[in-house]
Write a protein that holds these residues in place. Sequence first.
Motif, PDB file in Angstrom:
ATOM      1  N   TYR A 140     122.678 -55.352  11.061  1.00 11.73           N
ATOM      2  CA  TYR A 140     123.310 -56.465  11.771  1.00 11.73           C
ATOM      3  C   TYR A 140     122.193 -57.242  12.446  1.00 11.73           C
ATOM      4  O   TYR A 140     121.052 -56.784  12.507  1.00 11.73           O
ATOM      5  CB  TYR A 140     124.328 -55.951  12.809  1.00 11.73           C
ATOM      6  CG  TYR A 140     123.771 -54.886  13.716  1.00 11.73           C
ATOM      7  CD1 TYR A 140     123.194 -55.198  14.941  1.00 11.73           C
ATOM      8  CD2 TYR A 140     123.798 -53.550  13.333  1.00 11.73           C
ATOM      9  CE1 TYR A 140     122.665 -54.228  15.761  1.00 11.73           C
ATOM     10  CE2 TYR A 140     123.273 -52.556  14.154  1.00 11.73           C
ATOM     11  CZ  TYR A 140     122.704 -52.892  15.358  1.00 11.73           C
ATOM     12  OH  TYR A 140     122.181 -51.929  16.176  1.00 11.73           O
TER      13      TYR A 140
ATOM     14  N   ILE B 201     119.225 -57.286  18.322  1.00  8.93           N
ATOM     15  CA  ILE B 201     119.138 -57.781  19.701  1.00  8.93           C
ATOM     16  C   ILE B 201     117.834 -57.258  20.304  1.00  8.93           C
ATOM     17  O   ILE B 201     117.613 -56.047  20.386  1.00  8.93           O
ATOM     18  CB  ILE B 201     120.341 -57.299  20.529  1.00  8.93           C
ATOM     19  CG1 ILE B 201     121.647 -57.898  19.980  1.00  8.93           C
ATOM     20  CG2 ILE B 201     120.151 -57.635  22.014  1.00  8.93           C
ATOM     21  CD1 ILE B 201     122.903 -57.291  20.579  1.00  8.93           C
TER      22      ILE B 201
ATOM     23  N   HIS C 113     125.632 -60.191  23.168  1.00 13.53           N
ATOM     24  CA  HIS C 113     125.285 -60.465  21.773  1.00 13.53           C
ATOM     25  C   HIS C 113     124.093 -61.422  21.678  1.00 13.53           C
ATOM     26  O   HIS C 113     124.045 -62.270  20.797  1.00 13.53           O
ATOM     27  CB  HIS C 113     126.503 -61.033  21.025  1.00 13.53           C
ATOM     28  CG  HIS C 113     127.558 -60.004  20.771  1.00 13.53           C
ATOM     29  ND1 HIS C 113     128.847 -60.336  20.406  1.00 13.53           N
ATOM     30  CD2 HIS C 113     127.535 -58.651  20.832  1.00 13.53           C
ATOM     31  CE1 HIS C 113     129.563 -59.230  20.254  1.00 13.53           C
ATOM     32  NE2 HIS C 113     128.783 -58.198  20.509  1.00 13.53           N
TER      33      HIS C 113
ATOM     34  N   ASN D 183     120.831 -62.844  20.509  1.00 17.36           N
ATOM     35  CA  ASN D 183     119.968 -62.640  19.350  1.00 17.36           C
ATOM     36  C   ASN D 183     119.038 -63.814  19.082  1.00 17.36           C
ATOM     37  O   ASN D 183     118.543 -63.975  17.964  1.00 17.36           O
ATOM     38  CB  ASN D 183     120.791 -62.311  18.091  1.00 17.36           C
ATOM     39  CG  ASN D 183     121.917 -63.295  17.847  1.00 17.36           C
ATOM     40  OD1 ASN D 183     121.752 -64.498  17.994  1.00 17.36           O
ATOM     41  ND2 ASN D 183     123.078 -62.772  17.469  1.00 17.36           N
TER      42      ASN D 183
END
Length: 428
Positions: free
Chosen positions: A232, A235, A246, A248
């Motif tokens: 995924y 981070i 979340h 990023n």
Amino acid sequence: MKYPTINQSLFILNRNNFIKELKSNSLAIFQANDEFPRSGDQNFLFKQNPDLFYLSGIDQEQTILLLYPDCPNPLYRQVLFLRQTNDYIKVWEGYKYTKEQARAASGIESIYWLEDFDNILQSIVHYADHIYLNTNENDRYAHTVPYRDIRFIEEIRSKYPLHKYERAAPIMRGLRAIKSDIEIELTKEACAITRDAFIRVLKFTKPGVKEYEIEAEIIHEFIRQGGTGHAYTPIIASGHNANILHYNDNNQECKDGDVILFDFGAEYANYNADMSRSIPVNGRFTKRQKDVYKAVLHVMREATKLIVANTVWNTYHEQVGEIMTEQLVNLGLISIADVKNQSETYPAYKKYFMHGTSHHLGIDVHDFAGRYTPFAVGNILTVEPGIYIPQEGLGIRLENNILITASGNIDLMADIPVEAEEIENLMN
């Protein structure tokens, strides 16, 4: 594909388990994922439909799986349809499955090119009473795009309106949550690659490095070891950024005195790891940072003890909330009065720990499983408590992946450093 061929016994077992759940005289059809355009002449990297991969092991676009165990023609009881390669595709795109390779990967004998699908379906569909079709029924997915499954449903229902249509997803929800031995080994490999990337990062991080430089170290290790890449979007959240759950962007400088919150995991053979760690940029936690860190670690360890067969989701999260509440009181972030006056729908601890503690893990990072189904032997779940204190520019989350067995649970990330002192020693 970067990973070695997976033993076809996994996919034979998965198909047999699925077929057992079908109604009598039923036909089921699974489609590959769409290829999504990225720009004028590019597509995003293809990611296979997890249900199709689970049942076939075929990791290629434009694939269809047809299962009809009661078909009067034995040739069509299990059929794979593949995109036929040619000299142009061979030059520009390279590897595609041959029929022989697809048989070896899937354990399915009847392999046809995609152009034969309509004729073969037409020749058998009228003998079936039920047609099982697949859609994405993951609780976290909100349908806004008419993806391939949805388009196919509209097409087949218009052609054959009098059949009885069924949902494949409820069957898949039950099957995919219980991991077989091969799936467990693939997940362990993803965790091992993630471990090595984290240790690499511990040796690399220092004041002045950019978050994206750390991200580059991680993907280097993933690809070097045969991982597909990130499970995924990673981070890499230093300082105040750790309070964005979340986050990023990964574009800031890591400053002396700050803590970096990592949340990343490797994907290996379509199976995923999901790890969170928090480390001091300069290699030493302050007393306050370490106190918060140890509080989160305490909650993670106590929550892990609760991850056993027959545990119920809601009860589990309530118990974790009580453990977290005690730690937040000890840290002076909430008071006994706050707890006594808290709302039933929004308890006091939610101010500093606002997300869930666990989710299923597998072919999807947030894997397909029943929200109201008790934990069971064969489940792999994350445990990921966190404390986020915006006023202190501090956010700490710790996360490991837990396998439930008949004799208790196994931490698949037990060999990844997590003690504060161990992290400090490795960084120094």
